[in-house]
Design an enzyme around this catalytic site. Structure first.
Site, PDB file in Angstrom:
ATOM      1  N   SER A 112      76.454 -32.698 -24.884  1.00 39.08           N
ATOM      2  CA  SER A 112      75.201 -33.122 -24.798  1.00 39.08           C
ATOM      3  C   SER A 112      74.891 -33.779 -23.521  1.00 39.08           C
ATOM      4  O   SER A 112      75.931 -34.389 -23.078  1.00 39.08           O
ATOM      5  CB  SER A 112      74.444 -33.567 -25.938  1.00 39.08           C
ATOM      6  OG  SER A 112      73.171 -34.377 -25.777  1.00 39.08           O
ATOM      7  N   SER A 113      73.875 -33.763 -22.774  1.00 37.81           N
ATOM      8  CA  SER A 113      73.700 -34.355 -21.513  1.00 37.81           C
ATOM      9  C   SER A 113      73.566 -36.126 -22.078  1.00 37.81           C
ATOM     10  O   SER A 113      73.370 -36.687 -21.056  1.00 37.81           O
ATOM     11  CB  SER A 113      72.262 -34.213 -20.935  1.00 37.81           C
ATOM     12  OG  SER A 113      71.225 -33.892 -21.689  1.00 37.81           O
ATOM     13  N   CYS A 114      73.301 -36.396 -23.266  1.00 36.37           N
ATOM     14  CA  CYS A 114      73.209 -37.871 -23.671  1.00 36.37           C
ATOM     15  C   CYS A 114      74.753 -38.620 -23.592  1.00 36.37           C
ATOM     16  O   CYS A 114      74.714 -39.789 -23.713  1.00 36.37           O
ATOM     17  CB  CYS A 114      72.777 -38.111 -24.878  1.00 36.37           C
ATOM     18  SG  CYS A 114      73.600 -37.515 -26.229  1.00 36.37           S
ATOM     19  N   TYR A 141      75.743 -41.027 -31.332  1.00 36.18           N
ATOM     20  CA  TYR A 141      76.087 -39.531 -31.084  1.00 36.18           C
ATOM     21  C   TYR A 141      76.892 -39.483 -29.994  1.00 36.18           C
ATOM     22  O   TYR A 141      77.698 -38.580 -29.980  1.00 36.18           O
ATOM     23  CB  TYR A 141      74.884 -38.798 -30.897  1.00 36.18           C
ATOM     24  CG  TYR A 141      74.808 -37.427 -30.811  1.00 36.18           C
ATOM     25  CD1 TYR A 141      75.263 -36.307 -31.572  1.00 36.18           C
ATOM     26  CD2 TYR A 141      74.458 -36.836 -29.522  1.00 36.18           C
ATOM     27  CE1 TYR A 141      75.253 -34.951 -31.378  1.00 36.18           C
ATOM     28  CE2 TYR A 141      74.264 -35.569 -29.100  1.00 36.18           C
ATOM     29  CZ  TYR A 141      74.887 -34.572 -30.203  1.00 36.18           C
ATOM     30  OH  TYR A 141      75.066 -33.371 -29.992  1.00 36.18           O
ATOM     31  N   LYS A 145      80.719 -37.532 -29.239  1.00 37.98           N
ATOM     32  CA  LYS A 145      80.679 -36.382 -28.490  1.00 37.98           C
ATOM     33  C   LYS A 145      81.646 -36.762 -27.254  1.00 37.98           C
ATOM     34  O   LYS A 145      82.736 -36.053 -26.986  1.00 37.98           O
ATOM     35  CB  LYS A 145      79.392 -36.064 -27.778  1.00 37.98           C
ATOM     36  CG  LYS A 145      78.520 -35.332 -28.818  1.00 37.98           C
ATOM     37  CD  LYS A 145      79.264 -33.974 -29.147  1.00 37.98           C
ATOM     38  CE  LYS A 145      78.666 -33.065 -30.074  1.00 37.98           C
ATOM     39  NZ  LYS A 145      79.355 -31.996 -30.555  1.00 37.98           N
ATOM     40  N   HIS A 184      63.753 -32.256 -32.186  1.00 37.83           N
ATOM     41  CA  HIS A 184      63.641 -32.709 -30.794  1.00 37.83           C
ATOM     42  C   HIS A 184      62.199 -32.312 -30.409  1.00 37.83           C
ATOM     43  O   HIS A 184      61.587 -31.854 -31.179  1.00 37.83           O
ATOM     44  CB  HIS A 184      64.393 -31.797 -29.959  1.00 37.83           C
ATOM     45  CG  HIS A 184      65.969 -32.251 -30.217  1.00 37.83           C
ATOM     46  ND1 HIS A 184      66.932 -31.745 -31.030  1.00 37.83           N
ATOM     47  CD2 HIS A 184      66.802 -33.219 -29.643  1.00 37.83           C
ATOM     48  CE1 HIS A 184      68.097 -32.093 -30.956  1.00 37.83           C
ATOM     49  NE2 HIS A 184      68.152 -33.043 -30.226  1.00 37.83           N
TER      50      HIS A 184
HETATM   51  O1  GFB Z   1      63.999 -34.269 -27.738  1.00 38.30           O
HETATM   52  P1  GFB Z   1      63.865 -35.856 -27.896  1.00 38.30           P
HETATM   53  O2  GFB Z   1      63.664 -36.278 -29.389  1.00 38.30           O
HETATM   54  O3  GFB Z   1      65.159 -36.340 -27.630  1.00 38.30           O
HETATM   55  O4  GFB Z   1      62.731 -36.480 -27.145  1.00 38.30           O
HETATM   56  P2  GFB Z   1      66.034 -36.995 -26.442  1.00 38.30           P
HETATM   57  C1  GFB Z   1      62.528 -36.489 -25.754  1.00 38.30           C
HETATM   58  C2  GFB Z   1      61.280 -37.312 -25.311  1.00 38.30           C
HETATM   59  O5  GFB Z   1      60.004 -36.548 -25.713  1.00 38.30           O
HETATM   60  C3  GFB Z   1      61.267 -38.567 -25.560  1.00 38.30           C
HETATM   61  C4  GFB Z   1      59.365 -37.479 -26.435  1.00 38.30           C
HETATM   62  O6  GFB Z   1      60.897 -39.283 -24.763  1.00 38.30           O
HETATM   63  C5  GFB Z   1      60.279 -38.816 -26.669  1.00 38.30           C
HETATM   64  O7  GFB Z   1      59.785 -39.975 -26.931  1.00 38.30           O
HETATM   65  N1  GFB Z   1      58.488 -37.081 -27.548  1.00 38.30           N
HETATM   66  C6  GFB Z   1      57.070 -36.896 -27.281  1.00 38.30           C
HETATM   67  C7  GFB Z   1      59.043 -36.939 -28.700  1.00 38.30           C
HETATM   68  N2  GFB Z   1      56.645 -36.587 -28.756  1.00 38.30           N
HETATM   69  C8  GFB Z   1      57.691 -36.371 -29.550  1.00 38.30           C
HETATM   70  C9  GFB Z   1      57.854 -36.001 -30.818  1.00 38.30           C
HETATM   71  O8  GFB Z   1      56.706 -35.630 -31.353  1.00 38.30           O
HETATM   72  N3  GFB Z   1      58.983 -35.827 -31.421  1.00 38.30           N
HETATM   73  C10 GFB Z   1      60.274 -36.025 -30.574  1.00 38.30           C
HETATM   74  N4  GFB Z   1      61.367 -35.883 -31.143  1.00 38.30           N
HETATM   75  N5  GFB Z   1      60.046 -36.542 -29.243  1.00 38.30           N
HETATM   76  C11 GFB Z   1      67.945 -36.774 -27.871  1.00 38.30           C
HETATM   77  C12 GFB Z   1      69.166 -37.448 -28.188  1.00 38.30           C
HETATM   78  O9  GFB Z   1      67.419 -37.652 -27.015  1.00 38.30           O
HETATM   79  O10 GFB Z   1      68.350 -35.562 -27.090  1.00 38.30           O
HETATM   80  C13 GFB Z   1      70.176 -36.530 -28.856  1.00 38.30           C
HETATM   81  O11 GFB Z   1      68.666 -38.534 -29.180  1.00 38.30           O
HETATM   82  C14 GFB Z   1      70.432 -35.264 -27.919  1.00 38.30           C
HETATM   83  O12 GFB Z   1      71.530 -37.411 -28.914  1.00 38.30           O
HETATM   84  C15 GFB Z   1      69.413 -34.558 -27.669  1.00 38.30           C
HETATM   85  O13 GFB Z   1      71.443 -35.695 -26.725  1.00 38.30           O
HETATM   86  C16 GFB Z   1      69.527 -33.438 -26.516  1.00 38.30           C
HETATM   87  O14 GFB Z   1      66.181 -36.096 -24.862  1.00 38.30           O
HETATM   88  O15 GFB Z   1      65.452 -38.417 -26.058  1.00 38.30           O
END
Ligand code: GFB
Length: 321
Positions: A112-114, A141, A145, A184
């Site tokens: 993953s890009s993280c 995580y 990875k 996500h």
């Molecule tokens: O997709 P997401 O949960 O993952 O969040 P990450 C991306 C961005 O969307 C963050 C915002 O800045 C969140 O604060 N966001 C806005 C929301 N509204 C929402 C919502 O209702 N739900 C969620 N979930 N986010 C993950 C990693 O990071 O990405 C994993 O934690 C993995 O390890 C994955 O790498 C691809 O991009 O922040």
């Protein structure tokens, strides 16, 4: 290094075939004239080496797509660090070791890009791995990875195994997890926008400031790219797979509202974390090999929303924001 490996007539195991990525791989592999192998969790718990050993002996996979993982969005990663680190370390270690021992011809590890440092230069280059501190919300995580990538490199060096690692950007598509506490951002906003539309709510709640930048790739494009890499890439360094284009979360929320038909406002909850400020992949290595993604973000979101309406929304009571 360009390579040539054919999947034709091979026994190909998609580990994690029920997940977003695994199910897209199973769909796409139908065109490759190979035998697709799958194993449910009831058949094999990938955290248990004995169970995996028995299954490998019986099933004899020749190629493996390692799409099995515990995954989730920013909230799940931040609140369940032990699950995310332990499960992913165990699953990856067991699968790589079993693949090496049972003579698997080729294995692709998915990351993953993280895995890249929080403040790595953008776009994220493969060489940025291990050059700085990780994003705190998903470091557990990410570390698992990184260990998995290095394990593939180690088996390659010591045992000559053709194990490669591909790093997808943020993904979305049919079959995603729409549970608001573990999903996500794309499935979360689709579910919330749909619910807000049905309730005629004045606003859609978006976590964070809306300024975080993310790149999104449609999962069927990913599956196509992974199969391309399985056939054409054979080298120790990891390789990024993405679209190379990002956008602010606020713009994503506006686009999803439009696709869903929600006409209200966006309300940003700044008590929720933004996570990494920006994550966009440098895809020049992949592009040089001759592959690129085809589906526009709007098209992909429309397909995903249709899948959500047909498969999830009909079964459910309204979601809670
Ligand atoms: O997709 P997401 O949960 O993952 O969040 P990450 C991306 C961005 O969307 C963050 C915002 O800045 C969140 O604060 N966001 C806005 C929301 N509204 C929402 C919502 O209702 N739900 C969620 N979930 N986010 C993950 C990693 O990071 O990405 C994993 O934690 C993995 O390890 C994955 O790498 C691809 O991009 O922040």
């Amino acid at each position: 290094m360009p390579a040539s490996y054919t999947l034709r007539s091979k026994r190909v195991w998609v580990a994690g075939h029920r997940g977003l990525v695994g199910s897209a791989l199973v769909r796409r592999l139908q065109a490759e004239q190979c035998e697709v192998l799958t194993a449910t969790r009831a058949q094999v718990d990938l955290r248990a080496p004995d169970q995996l050993d028995r299954w490998m002996r019986e099933s004899k996979p020749q190629a493996v797509f390692m799409a099995a993982a515990r995954v989730g969005g920013i909230y799940a990663n931040d609140t369940r660090p032990a699950d995310f680190m332990y499960d992913n370390l165990m699953i990856a270690t067991n699968v790589v070791e079993a693949a090496g021992r049972h003579g698997v011809e080729k294995l692709m590890m998915l990351g993953s890009s993280c895995i890249y440092p929080r403040m790595a230069p953008q776009p994220l280059q493969e060489d940025s791995l291990l050059t700085g501190p990780l994003e705190p919300t998903n470091q557990w995580y990410a570390l698992a990875k990184i260990a998995a990538i290095k394990l593939c490199a180690a088996y390659r060096r010591q045992h000559g195994c053709d194990f490669i690692s591909a790093m997808p950007t943020n993904l979305y598509g049919p079959g995603d997890n729409f549970d608001l506490m573990s999903s996500h951002v794309v499935p979360a906003l689709i579910a919330k926008a749909h619910d807000a539309k049905l309730r005629h709510a004045p606003a859609l709640e978006v976590w964070g400031t809306g300024r975080a930048l993310r790149e999104f790739m449609f999962v069927d494009d990913l599956a196509d790219g992974l199969i391309f890499l399985m056939q054409r890439y054979s080298d120790e360094p990891l390789i990024n797979i993405g679209t190379g284009t990002d956008l602010p979360i606020a713009d994503l929320a506006a686009l999803i509202s439009d696709v869903v038909g929600f006409r209200g406002m966006l309300r940003f909850d700044i008590n929720r974390p933004d996570g990494t400020p920006r994550k966009v992949m440098d895809i020049s290595r992949l592009t040089a090999l001759g592959w690129k993604a085809r589906t526009s973000l709007r098209d992909g979101l429309e397909q995903t929303y249709r899948w959500y309406v047909d498969n999830i929304a009909r079964e459910q009571r309204p979601a809670v924001a």
